[in-house]
Design an enzyme around this catalytic site. Structure first.
Site, PDB file in Angstrom:
ATOM      1  N   ASP A  78      -0.562   6.291  11.643  1.00 50.73           N
ATOM      2  CA  ASP A  78      -0.657   4.832  11.969  1.00 50.73           C
ATOM      3  C   ASP A  78       0.651   4.161  12.157  1.00 50.73           C
ATOM      4  O   ASP A  78       0.679   2.967  12.203  1.00 50.73           O
ATOM      5  CB  ASP A  78      -1.628   4.179  11.178  1.00 50.73           C
ATOM      6  CG  ASP A  78      -1.322   3.895   9.775  1.00 50.73           C
ATOM      7  OD1 ASP A  78      -0.020   4.460   9.444  1.00 50.73           O
ATOM      8  OD2 ASP A  78      -1.992   3.215   8.957  1.00 50.73           O
ATOM      9  N   HIS A 131       1.779   4.165   7.280  1.00 49.67           N
ATOM     10  CA  HIS A 131       1.294   4.751   6.162  1.00 49.67           C
ATOM     11  C   HIS A 131       1.484   6.191   6.027  1.00 49.67           C
ATOM     12  O   HIS A 131       1.141   7.061   6.918  1.00 49.67           O
ATOM     13  CB  HIS A 131      -0.142   4.705   5.714  1.00 49.67           C
ATOM     14  CG  HIS A 131      -0.714   3.348   5.509  1.00 49.67           C
ATOM     15  ND1 HIS A 131      -1.115   2.456   6.479  1.00 49.67           N
ATOM     16  CD2 HIS A 131      -0.669   2.486   4.484  1.00 49.67           C
ATOM     17  CE1 HIS A 131      -1.446   1.369   6.161  1.00 49.67           C
ATOM     18  NE2 HIS A 131      -1.173   1.304   4.752  1.00 49.67           N
ATOM     19  N   SER A 190       0.895  -1.316  -0.010  1.00 49.26           N
ATOM     20  CA  SER A 190       0.121   0.024  -0.039  1.00 49.26           C
ATOM     21  C   SER A 190       0.988   1.290  -0.033  1.00 49.26           C
ATOM     22  O   SER A 190       0.260   2.337  -0.394  1.00 49.26           O
ATOM     23  CB  SER A 190      -0.920   0.029   1.083  1.00 49.26           C
ATOM     24  OG  SER A 190      -0.151  -0.056   2.396  1.00 49.26           O
TER      25      SER A 190
END
Length: 216
Positions: free
Chosen positions: A190, A193, A15
């Site tokens: 977090d 990310h 991601s």
């Protein structure tokens, strides 16, 4: 950067690389590279070297581990025949051991991680391959997840050394220095990310590795 002209630069990973890219991947879609470091790198290359034509491709998919890269390696890497290949993987290989501790089938342990990684690199024919370490935005190095992420970073380095390819330690070269001046949450809320600041820091590190000249 003088040696890079009209070549395909491919980024593959999870991601962090994906960063909400448009899956249609149409050449002129403004969001085909996502909104993170891949997009920043492409924009800086074209703005600084407008006479060159960089074919930048983003093949990041959120949630991927090294197993997922193995499953799509032929389609997303080998068939595209990149000249420069950047691989960033390992975060989910570690994270699954913390957010799904009882689901052992989802865990990718060191031997599998390094063995699979070596296979993928050895299959690739790119002129230049660079492995990017996984990272965890946690300034406390004794934190259990930070310790394991550092270990997987060392494993990535060992794969690079064994396969005689380049390695960039994003944890030590990019994020540890950044955390000395910024709170962790400013870099990644977090801890995984990155914010735009974190993504720009990754882009700067990679461009430095490519001998990018800001004053071209």
């Amino acid at each position: 950067m003088s040696t890079i002209h009209n070549e395909r630069i491919l980024f593959i990973g999870d991601s962090i690389t994906d960063c909400n890219r448009n899956r249609s991947e149409r050449e002129h879609d403004s969001d085909r590279l996502g909104h993170g470091y891949v997009s920043f790198i492409h924009a800086l290359l074209q703005a600084t070297y407008p006479s060159k034509h960089y074919k930048v491709t983003n093949k990041g998919i959120g949630g991927n581990t090294i197993r997922d890269l193995q499953e799509r390696w032929q389609r997303d890497v080998l068939t595209l025949k990149p000249d420069l290949l950047f691989i960033m993987i390992g975060i989910n290989d570690v994270w699954r051991q913390f957010d799904q501790p009882s689901d052992f089938a989802q865990h990718v342990y060191p031997d599998e991680f390094t063995g699979t990684y070596r296979q993928l690199v050895e299959q690739s024919s790119a002129k230049k391959i660079c492995l990017l370490s996984p990272f965890y935005i946690q300034s406390e190095k004794g934190d259990p997840m930070r310790k394991m992420m550092d270990h997987y970073g060392d494993l990535t380095k060992s794969v690079a050394e064994t396969c005689h390819v380049s390695f960039i330690d994003l944890q030590k070269q990019t994020f540890d220095p950044l955390m000395q001046g910024l709170d962790d949450i400013e870099i990644a809320q977090d801890r995984i990310h990155p914010s735009s600041v974190g993504h720009m820091a990754i882009a700067r590190t990679i461009l430095k590795h490519l001998d990018f000249k800001w004053d071209n």
